[in-house]
Motif scaffolding. Structure first.
Motif, PDB file in Angstrom:
ATOM      1  N   ASP A  44       7.077  18.425  44.895  1.00  0.00           N
ATOM      2  CA  ASP A  44       6.730  19.701  44.273  1.00  0.00           C
ATOM      3  C   ASP A  44       5.282  20.077  44.564  1.00  0.00           C
ATOM      4  OD1 ASP A  44       9.274  20.004  43.214  1.00  0.00           O
ATOM      5  OD2 ASP A  44       8.747  18.979  41.349  1.00  0.00           O
TER       6      ASP A  44
ATOM      7  N   ILE B 276       9.755  27.716  42.707  1.00  0.00           N
ATOM      8  CA  ILE B 276      10.208  26.387  43.146  1.00  0.00           C
ATOM      9  C   ILE B 276      11.342  25.879  42.250  1.00  0.00           C
ATOM     10  CG2 ILE B 276       9.529  23.947  43.326  1.00  0.00           C
ATOM     11  CD1 ILE B 276       6.710  25.064  44.214  1.00  0.00           C
TER      12      ILE B 276
ATOM     13  N   SER C  57      14.551  28.086  42.712  1.00  0.00           N
ATOM     14  CA  SER C  57      15.216  27.886  44.004  1.00  0.00           C
ATOM     15  C   SER C  57      15.906  26.521  44.081  1.00  0.00           C
ATOM     16  CB  SER C  57      14.230  28.043  45.158  1.00  0.00           C
ATOM     17  OG  SER C  57      13.299  26.994  45.169  1.00  0.00           O
ATOM     18  N   ARG C  58      15.342  25.529  43.400  1.00  0.00           N
ATOM     19  CA  ARG C  58      15.893  24.184  43.449  1.00  0.00           C
ATOM     20  C   ARG C  58      17.053  23.972  42.475  1.00  0.00           C
ATOM     21  NH1 ARG C  58      11.157  20.342  43.788  1.00  0.00           N
ATOM     22  NH2 ARG C  58      10.956  21.203  45.856  1.00  0.00           N
ATOM     23  N   HIS C  59      16.973  24.611  41.304  1.00  0.00           N
ATOM     24  CA  HIS C  59      17.938  24.316  40.249  1.00  0.00           C
ATOM     25  C   HIS C  59      18.828  25.479  39.825  1.00  0.00           C
ATOM     26  CE1 HIS C  59      16.060  20.410  39.719  1.00  0.00           C
ATOM     27  NE2 HIS C  59      14.895  21.011  39.669  1.00  0.00           N
TER      28      HIS C  59
END
Length: 122
Positions: free
Chosen positions: A16, A64, A67-69
């Motif tokens: 991250d 971030i 987009s990831r979760h």
């Protein structure tokens, strides 16, 4: 004993942190503040010495995480607005709700049940 963070490295995964460096606005902000890649990155501090996220950092964190979760299900601007209103972008805020005895925690000041529900959507 209270939790304290001095560096981004203390509270985020290295992946991250690298993602933060890869956001041009964040890297420009950090470089202007004297930070260097491959070294620990200091958290910003308010006048009382409490760590907080700049608006640029908050937007990058929201992008971030979403987009990831939560791909394309949540507006990053909404996350930033909730964090601004709920905690003034401070990392270690814990307030008791007026209607509940459960504490609201974190940047968005969510009840633990709400945070658990959001995580179940992954």
């Amino acid at each position: 004993m209270a939790i304290t963070f001095s560096y981004w490295d203390d509270c985020v995964d290295p992946q991250d942190l690298e993602a933060m460096w890869n956001v041009p606005e964040v890297s420009a902000e950090w470089l202007k503040a004297g930070e260097e890649r491959c070294r620990k990155v200091h958290l910003s501090r308010d006048p009382d010495g409490q760590p907080y996220l700049t608006q640029t950092e908050m937007r990058a964190v929201a992008d971030i995480v979403i987009s990831r979760h939560f791909p394309s299900e949540i507006d990053p601007g909404m996350i930033c607005a909730i964090a601004e209103i709920g905690s003034d972008r401070k990392l270690l805020v814990m307030n008791s709700g007026h209607k509940s005895k459960e504490p609201n925690v974190g940047l968005m000041q969510l009840l633990p049940k709400t945070a658990e529900w959001l995580m179940s959507l992954q």
